[in-house]
Structures are given as C-alpha cells and as structure tokens.
Design a protein around this motif. Structure first.
Motif, short mmCIF file in Angstrom:
data_model
loop_
_atom_site.label_atom_id
_atom_site.label_comp_id
_atom_site.label_asym_id
_atom_site.label_seq_id
_atom_site.Cartn_x
_atom_site.Cartn_y
_atom_site.Cartn_z
N GLY A 1 9.07 32.44 3.12
CA GLY A 1 9.09 31.18 3.86
C GLY A 1 10.42 30.99 4.57
O GLY A 1 11.48 30.97 3.94
N ARG A 2 10.36 30.86 5.89
CA ARG A 2 11.59 30.71 6.67
C ARG A 2 12.04 29.26 6.67
O ARG A 2 11.23 28.34 6.68
CB ARG A 2 11.37 31.21 8.10
N ARG A 3 13.35 29.06 6.67
CA ARG A 3 13.93 27.72 6.63
C ARG A 3 14.19 27.25 8.07
O ARG A 3 14.96 27.87 8.79
CB ARG A 3 15.22 27.73 5.81
N VAL A 4 13.53 26.16 8.45
CA VAL A 4 13.56 25.65 9.82
C VAL A 4 14.48 24.43 9.88
O VAL A 4 14.44 23.56 9.00
CB VAL A 4 12.14 25.26 10.28
N SER A 5 15.31 24.36 10.92
CA SER A 5 16.17 23.20 11.15
C SER A 5 16.06 22.78 12.61
O SER A 5 15.85 23.62 13.49
CB SER A 5 17.63 23.51 10.83
N ILE A 6 16.23 21.48 12.85
CA ILE A 6 16.24 20.92 14.20
C ILE A 6 17.62 20.32 14.46
O ILE A 6 18.17 19.61 13.61
CB ILE A 6 15.17 19.83 14.36
N TYR A 7 18.16 20.61 15.64
CA TYR A 7 19.46 20.07 16.04
C TYR A 7 19.29 19.38 17.39
O TYR A 7 18.86 20.00 18.36
CB TYR A 7 20.50 21.20 16.16
#
Length: 337
Positions: free
Chosen positions: A23-29
C-alpha cells in the motif's frame, strides 16, 4: 466508501505512516497561502477566488441549505470557497485510503493558522505518491525555495515514488483586454474573472526539476449528451505503465489548463492524453488551429530520477465536478502503480 465516521480534528501534527509493501502512502500538498487567498479584497475583480456569497448567487439554489448559507455555520467570504475545496477532496482521500490502507494528509504551503509547511522531509519521508495542487494565485507570490526543490530531487531518487504536479489554469495572461474577454466568454464561468493566473509555486518546481511544461489558458472541454465531458484522445502505446488502464474520460470542468510542452527533446516527456475543446466558443488557442489541449503527461524515470513525474490538474480529484468509474480507475492507477 467506508460509512464509519469519527470526530473531526484540526490544527494538529501529522503522525508518520509506516511503509507497507502492498500500500502506497499518498499525500496532498496545496501550494497556496490560505491567509493570502482568504484575505484578498472582494472589491478586486481579478486574481482572486469567489466569495461563498458569490458562489451561492451563481449556483442558486444549490447552496441554499443552512449548512452552506447560514453565516453561523459556514463562512460567507472567500474563506468559505476555500473550504469547499477541502470538502470536495474528501471523496478522493477516502478512495485513496481504502485503496492503499493509509490515510491521506493534506498539507498547505501556509495554512489557516499561518503555519508555513515547506516541502521537506517532514512531508516527504512517509510519502510514496505526492500530489501538488497548484492553486496559488500568482499575485500572492508563493515561491518554491531551492531547498524544497532539492528535497523533491531526493524524493524522486527513490524507486517506486510518484510526483503528480497540478498547476491550475492561467486565464487572461494577455494585456489585450479583448483577448481576455474572448477567453472569459469561451469558458463561460461567471465565477472566474477575466484574469486569474495561477501556480507560481508549481512553475518554480517544474523549472527546478527540469519539467518542460507551462500551464496556459483555461479551456472549456467539449461535451457529449447529458453535459458529460467528451472522451480523451489517448496515446496508449506510450502508456507503458498503464496509467490510463480502464480510463476513457476525466470529469467536466469549465476551464482547464493546457500543459504546453516547451522542449523538442524526444522521450523527455510523454503526452498520454488530450482533451477535445468546445470549439463552438471562440478562443485564441482554437483560432490558432487547435481542437484539443494537453491534459495528462508523464515524465518517466531517467538518470537520477528514479520516480515518475506526472501532470494532471487538481480538478480531476475534486468531487465538485462529478465523477464516474473511469475517473475512479484513474485515481486507482495513480495511487497504486
């Protein structure tokens, strides 16, 4: 989507996520300064977001429920419109969390409380897929610093990571007022002023990372029956990683950026999808002979860049503009490949 709800929190530190192989760790900036955007004067015609009151007037009666219209429940100035962005990203955050098993934090360049969060190891260390939404008005002068660009270079040196850059539109760049008026009539959105220029911060990132793209215009996509956005024109043989597997279209938005490629070097960047334009409405871009604009591009790993760089507008991840299985397939591909 999960129906389990918990109490909402705000203004707390992010808790780092542990790496998991499945599971890839997703972030929004988000590249804006929230105070700079919310603090723009409503008396200014150009280069600002709408107030919530303007949104209610134009979209009437869609936002007349008290949860939107009651000033004791929802902000009625520009800040209210900014909060609509956060609410509209929640379905994508929920989808990504269900797909990857990891929660999706949203960072801001400068947040509501004035905290400055640069792109550094605090954001990047526990991130495998980073979305940078270029929603800063140029007039607010948000710039990416050299150390942020270097941090992204180090991030992209990791195999298996992805950086998704989404500089928003650039409406009314011309000094010719008649051209600005043509652009305004073309997209047809009364909430977008005749000049609305975005994404200094992401332009800095692209320049620093050698991404040969500039965001231009705000183009209205062609539609089919039911005001559904017309299918993409795709180049499947260049999509060797399958970013567009199961994808025929994104969601409809009245003013989308054209991602102009600024290099003639072959294989530097791959144009994977174009969007047909509504040519019934004149625009300088279509008058120059164009019938489609560049919608989705991929800069594959090369040299020291072990990760993928992709270009896709932030509106593709917003529930304000609808969605279907094709769009969700695209979301799944970006967060899992």
């Amino acid at each position: 989507m999960s129906e389990v709800e918990t109490a909402r929190t705000y203004n707390q530190r992010h808790l780092p996520r542990k790496y998991t192989p499945d599971g890839r760790r997703v972030s929004i900036y988000v590249s804006w300064s929230y105070p700079a955007e919310a603090g723009r004067y409503a008396t200014e015609l150009d280069n600002r977001f709408s107030t919530m009151t303007e949104v209610r007037r134009v979209a009437w009666p869609a936002y007349e429920d008290p949860k939107w219209s009651d000033l004791h429940q929802f902000q009625q100035g520009i800040a209210g419109s900014l909060e609509l962005f956060f609410l509209a990203w929640v379905p994508f955050q929920d989808f990504a969390e269900e797909t990857t098993g990891h929660p999706v934090p949203v960072y801001q360049h400068i947040d509501q409380a004035g905290f400055h969060t640069p792109l550094d190891e605090r954001v990047l260390a526990d991130t495998d897929v980073l979305f940078v939404f270029g929603l800063d008005h140029m007039i607010t002068e948000q710039h990416a610093q050299p150390e942020e660009i270097e941090a992204l270079r180090e991030f992209l040196a990791r195999e298996g990571v992805s950086l998704v850059l989404g500089p928003h539109h650039d409406v009314g760049a011309s000094d010719d007022l008649s051209e600005r008026e043509m652009e305004y009539r073309h997209h047809g959105d009364p909430l977008v002023p005749r000049q609305q220029r975005f994404a200094t911060y992401v332009r800095d990132l692209m320049k620093g990372l050698g991404v040969p793209i500039v965001n231009r215009y705000g183009l209205r996509p062609a539609t089919r029956e039911g005001n559904q956005i017309a299918p993409l024109s795709t180049v499947r043989d260049l999509d060797t990683k399958g970013w567009l597997d199961g994808v025929t279209n994104f969601n409809f938005h009245m003013h989308l950026p054209h991602y102009e490629v600024t290099t003639d070097e072959p294989d530097t960047i791959r144009l994977l999808a174009r969007q047909p334009i509504d040519t019934s409405r004149p625009h300088p871009f279509t008058e120059a002979g164009n019938t489609e604009f560049n919608m989705f591009l991929w800069m594959p790993p090369s040299g020291d860049q072990a990760g993928d760089i992709l270009l896709a507008d932030s509106t593709i991840f917003s529930s304000l503009f609808g969605g279907d299985d094709s769009l969700r397939n695209f979301w799944r591909n970006l967060v899992s490949k």
